[in-house]
Design a protein around this motif. Structure first.
Motif, PDB file in Angstrom:
ATOM      1  N   VAL A 288       0.608   4.959   8.585  1.00 30.47           N
ATOM      2  CA  VAL A 288       0.499   3.373   8.470  1.00 30.47           C
ATOM      3  C   VAL A 288       0.035   2.435   9.502  1.00 30.47           C
ATOM      4  O   VAL A 288      -0.992   2.867  10.013  1.00 30.47           O
ATOM      5  CB  VAL A 288       1.842   3.076   9.165  1.00 30.47           C
TER       6      VAL A 288
ATOM      7  N   ASP B 147      -1.605  -0.237  11.317  1.00 30.22           N
ATOM      8  CA  ASP B 147      -1.018  -1.162  12.596  1.00 30.22           C
ATOM      9  C   ASP B 147      -1.074  -2.238  12.476  1.00 30.22           C
ATOM     10  O   ASP B 147      -1.995  -3.060  13.115  1.00 30.22           O
ATOM     11  CB  ASP B 147      -1.246  -0.178  13.937  1.00 30.22           C
TER      12      ASP B 147
ATOM     13  N   PRO C 218       3.261  -4.761   9.179  1.00 29.67           N
ATOM     14  CA  PRO C 218       2.351  -3.057   8.247  1.00 29.67           C
ATOM     15  C   PRO C 218       2.419  -2.738   7.536  1.00 29.67           C
ATOM     16  O   PRO C 218       3.749  -2.669   6.222  1.00 29.67           O
ATOM     17  CB  PRO C 218       3.343  -1.991   9.406  1.00 29.67           C
TER      18      PRO C 218
END
Length: 213
Positions: free
Chosen positions: A116, A118, A122
């Motif tokens: 993911v 950040d 996201p």
């Protein structure tokens, strides 16, 4: 001369010998007979018993199990039919910005790597061998990137490492051209080619939303 009290006749002697030979022959024949087979007749053909036939059948079944493209997603090449470039609905690796993460997994299987980014919003990144996809948490695709050397982009006639002449034959003249980037504006999407200014070869191709439209 006095004859003996008992002398078997010649006929009786011959009969006794025949009976003895007959009994011996039956005994020998019985002992030489092979054990009765319980295998059905259809299971034997050209010296092959049912066990061998079962093994061959199992082997045949094993050979019919062929990995699907998505089980070999990291290979990439040949897993998706290449399509002629369509400016009305641009795609890379068979995925458009209208696709979802479910579409990606259906087409390419589970990613080699998943992480993911950040950010305020996201982005889930699904990485495969030489290409990757970015999706919002809702599942909508937000970008597609192809960067593996020799990797097909999913666009017929265009792969990473091609020169700018091949890119122009396939996509036409870019809307914007710098020494490093070619870009094509397509409705609300942008197709971007990162070029090596020294070799004039494609280093990567990206598809993402065009926020200027």
């Amino acid at each position: 001369m006095q004859r003996p009290l008992f002398r078997p006749s010649l006929t009786a002697a011959i009969l006794l010998i025949n009976i003895t030979l007959l009994l011996y022959g039956c005994s020998a024949q019985e002992g030489s007979m092979p054990p009765t087979s319980t295998e059905p007749s259809y299971a034997k053909h050209n010296g092959t018993d049912s066990h061998s036939a079962t093994k061959k059948k199992d082997k045949k079944n094993e050979q019919t199990v062929i990995a699907s493209p998505k089980e070999n997603s990291s290979e990439g090449e040949g897993s998706v039919a290449e399509q002629t470039f369509d400016r009305t609905q641009p795609k890379l690796k068979g995925i458009s910005l209208k696709s979802t993460d479910k579409d990606i997994r259906t087409l390419w299987g589970e990613p080699d790597n998943h992480f993911v980014m950040d950010e305020i919003d996201p982005i889930d990144v699904l990485e495969y061998g030489g290409f990757s996809f970015g999706c919002h948490q809702s599942g909508d695709v937000v970008f597609v990137e192809v960067s593996g050397e020799g990797q097909s982009t999913g666009i017929k006639g265009l792969k990473i490492g091609d020169n700018e002449d091949q890119a122009e034959r396939t996509l036409g003249k870019p809307d914007h051209d710098t020494n490093y980037v070619w870009s094509y504006e397509i409705k609300s999407a942008l197709l971007r080619l990162d070029m090596d200014p020294k070799t004039n070869k494609i280093q990567s191709v990206k598809l993402f939303p065009n926020n200027n439209v």
